[in-house]
Design a protein around this motif. Structure first.
Motif, PDB file in Angstrom:
ATOM      1  N   ARG A 189       2.250  10.336  -0.822  1.00 21.02           N
ATOM      2  CA  ARG A 189       1.625  10.591  -2.136  1.00 21.02           C
ATOM      3  C   ARG A 189       1.325  12.383  -2.186  1.00 21.02           C
ATOM      4  O   ARG A 189       1.466  12.778  -3.352  1.00 21.02           O
ATOM      5  N   ARG A 190       0.896  12.582  -1.059  1.00 18.81           N
ATOM      6  CA  ARG A 190       0.288  14.059  -1.119  1.00 18.81           C
ATOM      7  C   ARG A 190       1.548  14.946  -1.038  1.00 18.81           C
ATOM      8  O   ARG A 190       1.294  16.067  -1.947  1.00 18.81           O
ATOM      9  N   ASP A 191       2.552  14.685  -0.473  1.00 16.68           N
ATOM     10  CA  ASP A 191       3.673  15.514  -0.449  1.00 16.68           C
ATOM     11  C   ASP A 191       4.291  15.379  -1.840  1.00 16.68           C
ATOM     12  O   ASP A 191       4.504  16.559  -2.333  1.00 16.68           O
ATOM     13  N   ALA A 232       0.795  -1.199  -0.130  1.00 14.20           N
ATOM     14  CA  ALA A 232      -0.042  -0.015   0.040  1.00 14.20           C
ATOM     15  C   ALA A 232       0.773   1.226  -0.078  1.00 14.20           C
ATOM     16  O   ALA A 232       1.937   1.482   0.675  1.00 14.20           O
ATOM     17  N   PRO A 233       0.685   2.254  -1.144  1.00 13.81           N
ATOM     18  CA  PRO A 233       1.346   3.439  -1.091  1.00 13.81           C
ATOM     19  C   PRO A 233       0.991   4.287   0.426  1.00 13.81           C
ATOM     20  O   PRO A 233      -0.009   4.540   0.759  1.00 13.81           O
ATOM     21  N   ASP A 234       2.065   4.936   0.849  1.00 16.91           N
ATOM     22  CA  ASP A 234       1.870   6.084   2.063  1.00 16.91           C
ATOM     23  C   ASP A 234       1.020   7.176   1.560  1.00 16.91           C
ATOM     24  O   ASP A 234       1.440   7.772   0.251  1.00 16.91           O
ATOM     25  N   VAL A 235      -0.051   7.405   1.936  1.00 17.17           N
ATOM     26  CA  VAL A 235      -1.138   8.557   1.402  1.00 17.17           C
ATOM     27  C   VAL A 235      -0.482   9.736   1.780  1.00 17.17           C
ATOM     28  O   VAL A 235      -0.240  10.830   0.979  1.00 17.17           O
ATOM     29  N   GLU A 236       0.396   9.971   2.921  1.00 18.77           N
ATOM     30  CA  GLU A 236       0.903  11.274   3.278  1.00 18.77           C
ATOM     31  C   GLU A 236       1.913  11.418   2.166  1.00 18.77           C
ATOM     32  O   GLU A 236       2.142  12.458   1.727  1.00 18.77           O
ATOM     33  N   GLN A 252       2.434  15.150  -4.723  1.00 22.15           N
ATOM     34  CA  GLN A 252       1.858  15.983  -5.323  1.00 22.15           C
ATOM     35  C   GLN A 252       1.900  17.276  -5.166  1.00 22.15           C
ATOM     36  O   GLN A 252       2.122  18.357  -6.144  1.00 22.15           O
TER      37      GLN A 252
END
Length: 89
Positions: free
Chosen positions: A39-41, A33-37, A43
């Motif tokens: 991924r947001r950083d 699972a990719p780390d959501v935080e 982006q």
């Protein structure tokens, strides 16, 4: 050893295997699972990079305009001074 000991050892082995299976499954899920935080950083950084590239492009255009103004005026001034020297002689 009586049969109760074999039953307890078997039950303990099954519980141990179940705990190991559960732990390995959770680790695989965490790795996959990719780390959501993160991924947001990424982006946000991508958006900032696009903005910076746009700013750099605009600054390069402005610098080219300033360079053309400066060099054009210097060239024109030099030619005017040369023409005045020729007229004076």
């Amino acid at each position: 050893m009586n049969p109760e000991h074999f039953f307890c050892m078997g039950l303990g082995a099954l519980i141990t295997l179940a705990v190991q299976y559960y732990g390995r499954r959770k680790v695989r899920q965490a790795i996959a699972a990719p780390d959501v935080e993160a991924r947001r950083d990424i982006q946000l950084l991508d958006a900032e990079n696009v903005q910076r590239i746009g700013q750099i492009d605009r600054l390069q255009e402005r610098l080219a305009t300033v360079e053309s103004i400066v060099t054009d005026r210097a060239h024109r001034l030099a030619s005017e001074i040369d023409s005045l020297r020729i007229k004076a002689n």
